[in-house]
Design an enzyme around this catalytic site. Structure first.
Site, PDB file in Angstrom:
ATOM      1  N   HIS A 181      -9.166  18.427 -11.965  1.00 36.48           N
ATOM      2  CA  HIS A 181      -8.751  17.062 -11.653  1.00 36.48           C
ATOM      3  C   HIS A 181      -8.878  16.800 -10.159  1.00 36.48           C
ATOM      4  O   HIS A 181      -8.690  17.702  -9.337  1.00 36.48           O
ATOM      5  CB  HIS A 181      -7.303  16.836 -12.088  1.00 36.48           C
ATOM      6  N   HIS A 182      -9.148  15.566  -9.818  1.00 34.02           N
ATOM      7  CA  HIS A 182      -9.197  15.196  -8.405  1.00 34.02           C
ATOM      8  C   HIS A 182      -7.792  15.220  -7.808  1.00 34.02           C
ATOM      9  O   HIS A 182      -6.807  14.880  -8.463  1.00 34.02           O
ATOM     10  CB  HIS A 182      -9.797  13.797  -8.236  1.00 34.02           C
ATOM     11  N   CYS A 183      -7.731  15.591  -6.535  1.00 32.34           N
ATOM     12  CA  CYS A 183      -6.447  15.751  -5.837  1.00 32.34           C
ATOM     13  C   CYS A 183      -5.956  14.409  -5.302  1.00 32.34           C
ATOM     14  O   CYS A 183      -5.873  14.189  -4.088  1.00 32.34           O
ATOM     15  CB  CYS A 183      -6.609  16.756  -4.704  1.00 32.34           C
TER      16      CYS A 183
ATOM     17  N   THR B 126     -10.139   9.394 -10.007  1.00 30.99           N
ATOM     18  CA  THR B 126     -10.387   9.101  -8.599  1.00 30.99           C
ATOM     19  C   THR B 126     -11.351  10.164  -8.073  1.00 30.99           C
ATOM     20  O   THR B 126     -11.849  10.987  -8.819  1.00 30.99           O
ATOM     21  CB  THR B 126      -9.074   9.113  -7.811  1.00 30.99           C
TER      22      THR B 126
END
Length: 230
Positions: A27-29, A56
């Site tokens: 997952h994107h941070c 995102t």
């Protein structure tokens, strides 16, 4: 609590002026991005599955020039991560010259994880850990995603071995096998009996493959940005 944000703040209070955050889970941070996207003294690098929640981390998002997002298509494997490592992550770190690195090494980018559709082995993560050691005076390695207890336990035991210079055995000693054999994965129907190698070993078989034009094109875009940035 966003532990990477707190870790970066703590390192900065301890005297680290330039901090690099590298995130390699599925997952994107988005939380770390929200906290530091306008801070040129914090480098943010994220590999993540494209289209995965929170959706995102676009390739063209630059923040204050300090953001390098590498969205990976479904099925991306060890060779894709190796190219991202060698062509973007390491060159960006070398150019940035951080006082400290925070690596978020979540396990949900591996093939067996139910929350993503990436296809890596735990070797991909271990190689990132190994290559980041010595790049900066301080390295903090944090957990993150990971929803299969066997893949999480095996990957993180390997992380610990890499960080401490221990050889990862081909076959685990019996006491270690007993620990893995006692793990339970509640609330799912995917795995009724874990495969034998989840119990007897830590290292996955490598998951290699051809690097797609999509991955090559995205990394080329980031490499061009790096040349101008450095």
């Amino acid at each position: 609590l966003n532990d990477p944000v707190l870790a970066i703040q703590s390192l900065r209070r301890g005297g680290a002026l330039r901090i690099a955050y590298v995130d390699i889970d599925a997952h994107h941070c988005d939380g770390v991005d929200h906290a530091f996207r306008h801070d040129p003294d914090t480098l943010l690098i994220s590999t993540h599955e494209e289209g995965r929640w929170p959706r995102t981390g676009a390739l063209d998002d630059m923040g204050a020039g300090n953001i390098f997002n590498i969205p990976l298509p479904r099925g991306s494997h060890d060779d894709d991560m190796a190219m991202a490592r060698d062509d973007v992550i390491l060159p960006a770190l070398v150019a940035f010259r951080p006082d400290a690195i925070v690596l978020q090494c979540g396990a949900d980018a591996v093939l067996e994880d139910p929350q993503s559709r990436l296809g890596m082995s735990n070797n991909a993560h271990w190689s990132i850990v190994a290559e980041l050691m010595g790049v900066a005076p301080r390295l903090m390695v944090l957990g993150g995603g990971g929803y299969n207890p066997w893949s999480v336990g095996r990957l993180w035991a390997g992380n610990w071995a890499v960080l401490n210079g221990h050889t990862i055995p081909q076959v685990l000693p019996i006491p270690a096998q007993r620990v893995l054999a006692k793990l339970q994965w509640q609330g799912q129907r995917r795995v009724k009996v874990p495969p034998a190698h989840w119990i007897t070993s830590l290292r996955d078989a490598p998951r290699n493959g051809p690097i797609t034009d999509v991955v090559r094109d995205r990394i080329a875009i980031l490499r061009a940005r790096l040349v101008a940035w450095a």
